[in-house]
Design an enzyme around this catalytic site. Structure first.
Site, PDB file in Angstrom:
ATOM      1  N   ILE A 299       0.850  -1.188   0.000  1.00 31.39           N
ATOM      2  CA  ILE A 299       0.000   0.000   0.000  1.00 31.39           C
ATOM      3  C   ILE A 299       0.889   1.243   0.000  1.00 31.39           C
ATOM      4  O   ILE A 299       1.900   1.286   0.707  1.00 31.39           O
ATOM      5  CB  ILE A 299      -0.879   0.008   1.274  1.00 31.39           C
ATOM      6  CG1 ILE A 299      -1.757  -1.251   1.330  1.00 31.39           C
ATOM      7  CG2 ILE A 299      -1.715   1.286   1.358  1.00 31.39           C
ATOM      8  CD1 ILE A 299      -2.277  -1.588   2.712  1.00 31.39           C
ATOM      9  N   CYS A 300       0.498   2.254  -0.776  1.00 25.79           N
ATOM     10  CA  CYS A 300       1.162   3.560  -0.697  1.00 25.79           C
ATOM     11  C   CYS A 300       0.098   4.635  -0.898  1.00 25.79           C
ATOM     12  O   CYS A 300      -1.083   4.393  -0.705  1.00 25.79           O
ATOM     13  CB  CYS A 300       2.316   3.674  -1.690  1.00 25.79           C
ATOM     14  SG  CYS A 300       1.813   3.792  -3.415  1.00 25.79           S
ATOM     15  N   ARG A 301       0.534   5.829  -1.304  1.00 25.28           N
ATOM     16  CA  ARG A 301      -0.413   6.931  -1.466  1.00 25.28           C
ATOM     17  C   ARG A 301      -1.291   6.731  -2.689  1.00 25.28           C
ATOM     18  O   ARG A 301      -2.508   6.885  -2.628  1.00 25.28           O
ATOM     19  CB  ARG A 301       0.352   8.253  -1.561  1.00 25.28           C
ATOM     20  CG  ARG A 301      -0.526   9.462  -1.745  1.00 25.28           C
ATOM     21  CD  ARG A 301       0.295  10.749  -1.716  1.00 25.28           C
ATOM     22  NE  ARG A 301      -0.536  11.889  -2.077  1.00 25.28           N
ATOM     23  CZ  ARG A 301      -0.738  12.303  -3.314  1.00 25.28           C
ATOM     24  NH1 ARG A 301      -0.172  11.670  -4.328  1.00 25.28           N
ATOM     25  NH2 ARG A 301      -1.506  13.335  -3.556  1.00 25.28           N
TER      26      ARG A 301
ATOM     27  N   GLY B 287      -0.462   4.107  -5.345  1.00 26.14           N
ATOM     28  CA  GLY B 287      -0.294   2.811  -5.990  1.00 26.14           C
ATOM     29  C   GLY B 287       1.009   2.670  -6.745  1.00 26.14           C
ATOM     30  O   GLY B 287       1.366   1.560  -7.151  1.00 26.14           O
TER      31      GLY B 287
ATOM     32  N   MET C 153      -3.846   4.905  -0.876  1.00 30.31           N
ATOM     33  CA  MET C 153      -4.650   5.490   0.196  1.00 30.31           C
ATOM     34  C   MET C 153      -5.564   6.603  -0.315  1.00 30.31           C
ATOM     35  O   MET C 153      -6.593   6.877   0.295  1.00 30.31           O
ATOM     36  CB  MET C 153      -3.744   6.011   1.315  1.00 30.31           C
ATOM     37  CG  MET C 153      -3.049   4.905   2.095  1.00 30.31           C
ATOM     38  SD  MET C 153      -4.195   3.733   2.885  1.00 30.31           S
ATOM     39  CE  MET C 153      -4.913   4.775   4.161  1.00 30.31           C
TER      40      MET C 153
END
Length: 101
Positions: free
Chosen positions: A65-67, A69, A94
């Protein structure tokens, strides 16, 4: 290039609501996770991932998971190169997770 599995935030949310406890790694930076993380996710910033791979079971599924993708996609590719078989990128990151909540 290996195929990269993906999961939509809505699908991950459904799995969590069903009581599953998937292995999740949030690769965002400290100041980003300070704004909130998915409950149960492990925080390992992307730049620190190489120092933590020995803590991860390469036979288990890992959802990254990141901000947005992009960084989590890079993390998935890195883990695949190390022989991890079940890495999954959460598309939209996110940003999409928070827009659906």
């Amino acid at each position: 290039m290996n195929h990269l599995d993906t999961i939509e935030p809505s699908e991950l949310r459904s799995r969590l609501q069903a009581g599953e406890q998937p292995n999740m790694i949030d690769v965002r930076e400290d100041e980003e996770v300070a704004e909130g993380m998915i409950s149960g996710a492990k925080h390992i910033p992307l730049g620190q991932l190489p120092q933590h791979t020995d803590e991860l079971d390469p036979e288990q599924e890992w959802i990254l998971i990141c901000r947005s993708g992009y960084r989590s996609e890079r993390a998935c590719e890195y883990l695949q190169q190390l022989g991890f078989r079940h890495v999954v990128n959460m598309t939209g990151g996110m940003l999409q997770w928070n827009s659906e909540s």
